[in-house]
Write a protein that holds these residues in place. Structure first.
Motif, PDB file in Angstrom:
ATOM      1  N   GLU A   4       0.826  -1.198   0.000  1.00  0.00           N
ATOM      2  CA  GLU A   4       0.000   0.000   0.000  1.00  0.00           C
ATOM      3  C   GLU A   4       0.862   1.252   0.000  1.00  0.00           C
ATOM      4  O   GLU A   4       1.803   1.374   0.786  1.00  0.00           O
ATOM      5  N   VAL A   5       0.549   2.185  -0.894  1.00  0.00           N
ATOM      6  CA  VAL A   5       1.258   3.460  -0.947  1.00  0.00           C
ATOM      7  C   VAL A   5       0.236   4.578  -1.155  1.00  0.00           C
ATOM      8  O   VAL A   5      -0.846   4.362  -1.696  1.00  0.00           O
ATOM      9  N   LYS A   6       0.604   5.763  -0.723  1.00  0.00           N
ATOM     10  CA  LYS A   6      -0.240   6.941  -0.902  1.00  0.00           C
ATOM     11  C   LYS A   6       0.600   8.053  -1.522  1.00  0.00           C
ATOM     12  O   LYS A   6       1.727   8.297  -1.093  1.00  0.00           O
ATOM     13  N   ILE A   7       0.066   8.706  -2.544  1.00  0.00           N
ATOM     14  CA  ILE A   7       0.778   9.801  -3.198  1.00  0.00           C
ATOM     15  C   ILE A   7       0.719  11.041  -2.314  1.00  0.00           C
ATOM     16  O   ILE A   7      -0.344  11.414  -1.815  1.00  0.00           O
ATOM     17  N   ILE A   8       1.883  11.653  -2.118  1.00  0.00           N
ATOM     18  CA  ILE A   8       1.967  12.902  -1.374  1.00  0.00           C
ATOM     19  C   ILE A   8       2.699  13.934  -2.231  1.00  0.00           C
ATOM     20  O   ILE A   8       3.366  13.582  -3.215  1.00  0.00           O
ATOM     21  N   THR A   9       2.588  15.194  -1.882  1.00  0.00           N
ATOM     22  CA  THR A   9       3.297  16.259  -2.582  1.00  0.00           C
ATOM     23  C   THR A   9       4.379  16.824  -1.667  1.00  0.00           C
ATOM     24  O   THR A   9       4.101  17.197  -0.530  1.00  0.00           O
ATOM     25  N   THR A  10       5.608  16.879  -2.151  1.00  0.00           N
ATOM     26  CA  THR A  10       6.724  17.377  -1.349  1.00  0.00           C
ATOM     27  C   THR A  10       6.923  18.876  -1.577  1.00  0.00           C
ATOM     28  O   THR A  10       6.241  19.492  -2.390  1.00  0.00           O
ATOM     29  N   GLU A  11       7.871  19.452  -0.862  1.00  0.00           N
ATOM     30  CA  GLU A  11       7.997  20.906  -0.825  1.00  0.00           C
ATOM     31  C   GLU A  11       8.370  21.548  -2.154  1.00  0.00           C
ATOM     32  O   GLU A  11       8.128  22.742  -2.353  1.00  0.00           O
ATOM     33  N   ASP A  12       8.977  20.809  -3.070  1.00  0.00           N
ATOM     34  CA  ASP A  12       9.308  21.400  -4.374  1.00  0.00           C
ATOM     35  C   ASP A  12       8.176  21.207  -5.387  1.00  0.00           C
ATOM     36  O   ASP A  12       8.325  21.528  -6.564  1.00  0.00           O
ATOM     37  N   GLY A  13       7.044  20.685  -4.930  1.00  0.00           N
ATOM     38  CA  GLY A  13       5.889  20.481  -5.800  1.00  0.00           C
ATOM     39  C   GLY A  13       5.831  19.115  -6.441  1.00  0.00           C
ATOM     40  O   GLY A  13       4.810  18.761  -7.055  1.00  0.00           O
ATOM     41  N   HIS A  15       5.812  14.919  -6.553  1.00  0.00           N
ATOM     42  CA  HIS A  15       5.195  13.858  -5.768  1.00  0.00           C
ATOM     43  C   HIS A  15       6.228  12.946  -5.117  1.00  0.00           C
ATOM     44  O   HIS A  15       7.377  12.874  -5.539  1.00  0.00           O
ATOM     45  N   SER A  16       5.777  12.242  -4.118  1.00  0.00           N
ATOM     46  CA  SER A  16       6.483  11.094  -3.577  1.00  0.00           C
ATOM     47  C   SER A  16       5.410  10.124  -3.107  1.00  0.00           C
ATOM     48  O   SER A  16       4.214  10.367  -3.299  1.00  0.00           O
ATOM     49  N   LEU A  17       5.832   9.034  -2.496  1.00  0.00           N
ATOM     50  CA  LEU A  17       4.896   8.039  -1.994  1.00  0.00           C
ATOM     51  C   LEU A  17       5.138   7.795  -0.514  1.00  0.00           C
ATOM     52  O   LEU A  17       6.288   7.705  -0.072  1.00  0.00           O
ATOM     53  N   PHE A  18       4.055   7.664   0.220  1.00  0.00           N
ATOM     54  CA  PHE A  18       4.127   7.319   1.638  1.00  0.00           C
ATOM     55  C   PHE A  18       3.708   5.864   1.801  1.00  0.00           C
ATOM     56  O   PHE A  18       2.716   5.422   1.216  1.00  0.00           O
ATOM     57  N   VAL A  19       4.494   5.110   2.577  1.00  0.00           N
ATOM     58  CA  VAL A  19       4.229   3.691   2.815  1.00  0.00           C
ATOM     59  C   VAL A  19       3.767   3.521   4.261  1.00  0.00           C
ATOM     60  O   VAL A  19       4.590   3.555   5.184  1.00  0.00           O
ATOM     61  N   PRO A  20       2.468   3.352   4.488  1.00  0.00           N
ATOM     62  CA  PRO A  20       1.969   3.196   5.861  1.00  0.00           C
ATOM     63  C   PRO A  20       2.633   2.047   6.618  1.00  0.00           C
ATOM     64  O   PRO A  20       2.905   2.156   7.821  1.00  0.00           O
ATOM     65  N   GLU A  21       2.903   0.952   5.923  1.00  0.00           N
ATOM     66  CA  GLU A  21       3.506  -0.227   6.557  1.00  0.00           C
ATOM     67  C   GLU A  21       4.836   0.103   7.227  1.00  0.00           C
ATOM     68  O   GLU A  21       5.166  -0.421   8.291  1.00  0.00           O
ATOM     69  N   LEU A  22       5.604   0.986   6.602  1.00  0.00           N
ATOM     70  CA  LEU A  22       6.924   1.364   7.117  1.00  0.00           C
ATOM     71  C   LEU A  22       6.921   2.730   7.796  1.00  0.00           C
ATOM     72  O   LEU A  22       7.931   3.125   8.387  1.00  0.00           O
ATOM     73  N   ASN A  23       5.805   3.457   7.666  1.00  0.00           N
ATOM     74  CA  ASN A  23       5.748   4.840   8.128  1.00  0.00           C
ATOM     75  C   ASN A  23       6.913   5.630   7.527  1.00  0.00           C
ATOM     76  O   ASN A  23       7.644   6.349   8.217  1.00  0.00           O
ATOM     77  N   GLY A  66      11.594   1.770  -7.421  1.00  0.00           N
ATOM     78  CA  GLY A  66      10.622   2.657  -6.787  1.00  0.00           C
ATOM     79  C   GLY A  66       9.708   3.397  -7.740  1.00  0.00           C
ATOM     80  O   GLY A  66       8.990   2.789  -8.535  1.00  0.00           O
ATOM     81  N   THR A  67       9.740   4.717  -7.674  1.00  0.00           N
ATOM     82  CA  THR A  67       8.879   5.541  -8.523  1.00  0.00           C
ATOM     83  C   THR A  67       9.384   5.646  -9.952  1.00  0.00           C
ATOM     84  O   THR A  67       8.688   6.171 -10.818  1.00  0.00           O
ATOM     85  N   GLY A  68      10.612   5.184 -10.206  1.00  0.00           N
ATOM     86  CA  GLY A  68      11.188   5.302 -11.541  1.00  0.00           C
ATOM     87  C   GLY A  68      11.842   6.644 -11.809  1.00  0.00           C
ATOM     88  O   GLY A  68      12.348   6.878 -12.910  1.00  0.00           O
ATOM     89  N   LYS A  97      -0.039   0.656 -12.312  1.00  0.00           N
ATOM     90  CA  LYS A  97      -0.284   1.787 -13.204  1.00  0.00           C
ATOM     91  C   LYS A  97      -1.136   2.856 -12.540  1.00  0.00           C
ATOM     92  O   LYS A  97      -0.969   4.056 -12.806  1.00  0.00           O
ATOM     93  N   GLU A  98      -2.050   2.446 -11.667  1.00  0.00           N
ATOM     94  CA  GLU A  98      -2.916   3.415 -11.001  1.00  0.00           C
ATOM     95  C   GLU A  98      -2.121   4.377 -10.120  1.00  0.00           C
ATOM     96  O   GLU A  98      -2.605   5.458  -9.773  1.00  0.00           O
ATOM     97  N   VAL A  99      -0.880   4.010  -9.802  1.00  0.00           N
ATOM     98  CA  VAL A  99      -0.017   4.881  -8.999  1.00  0.00           C
ATOM     99  C   VAL A  99       0.963   5.647  -9.895  1.00  0.00           C
ATOM    100  O   VAL A  99       0.979   6.880  -9.892  1.00  0.00           O
ATOM    101  N   TYR A 100       1.785   4.922 -10.662  1.00  0.00           N
ATOM    102  CA  TYR A 100       2.845   5.625 -11.404  1.00  0.00           C
ATOM    103  C   TYR A 100       2.294   6.573 -12.456  1.00  0.00           C
ATOM    104  O   TYR A 100       2.930   7.591 -12.776  1.00  0.00           O
TER     105      TYR A 100
END
Length: 228
Positions: A4-13, A15-23, A66-68, A97-100
């Protein structure tokens, strides 16, 4: 395997991904795109090329597809410099594909927008076989862990695993030795991590270790060269 991953936006605009399993996140909160450019391109691939401008093809090994993002930036670099690059990456948890397809890395820098179409193609490329992605960029993605991976000689190592506190098994001296043993003379190992134990391990494995300024939001990073 998937996680499971969640798309987040970092400070430079970007994206990155957050992994709840690993926090844990795939990149720095302070800027995913800036981190990859700073650590892996500027102080990794570009630094090696400055020392070896006539040594082709460049052989790059990445721990964590990872994100490529690193693969895409490396492909853009190869095309712009017209330098043949052989890229080998490993990843046990590929993105769907729904993520990348939602990631916005190709929109961050308009000067390289012409290469945007390649980003999804890198993800869509088959696993466990070599693929010619462009005139100057050949890639092999292996669906495996570092422990089980078969490695090839490399000139540039992009060690982009999750932090030692999250995936300690990837940062052991044994695992680092597996990578270092395949580095060619003059090869460079680069990572965002600046942990003291990492640097001691790399020194004990015979590398010349440097502590360099980190990307925005991070004080330091590590680079190490194989001299012989």
């Amino acid at each position: 395997m998937t996680r499971e991953v969640k798309i987040i936006t970092t400070e430079d605009g970007s994206h990155s991904l957050f992994v709840p399993e690993l926090n844990e996140t795939y990149h720095s909160f302070h800027g995913a795109y800036r981190e990859s450019v700073h650590v892996f391109m500027l102080y990794g691939l570009e630094a090696w090329y400055m020392r070896n401008p006539e040594n082709f093809p460049v052989r790059v090994f990445e721990v964590g597809f990872g994100t490529g993002l690193n693969a895409w930036l490396s492909m853009v670099w190869a095309e712009q410099y017209k330098v043949p690059l052989l890229y080998h990456s490993i990843e046990p948890f590929p993105l769907g594909k729904e993520v990348y397809a939602q990631l916005n890395f190709t929109q961050v820098d308009p000067t390289i927008a012409e290469y945007a179409l390649y980003f999804n193609k890198l993800h869509q490329a088959p696993w466990n076989e070599g693929v010619i992605m462009s005139e100057y960029f050949n890639m092999k993605k292996d669906l495996t862990t570092l422990e089980d991976a078969v490695l090839y000689p490399s000139d540039v190592v992009l060690f982009d695993a999750f932090a030692p506190s999250k995936q300690p098994e990837l940062w052991t001296k044994e695992m680092l030795s597996k990578v270092v043993d395949t580095m060619n003379p003059g090869a460079v190992f680069v990572t965002y991590c600046a942990q003291g134990q990492l640097k001691r391990n790399l020194k004990e494995l015979g590398l010349e270790v440097e502590t360099l300024p980190g990307p925005p939001g991070k004080k330091e990073m590590t680079r190490a060269w194989r001299i012989n």
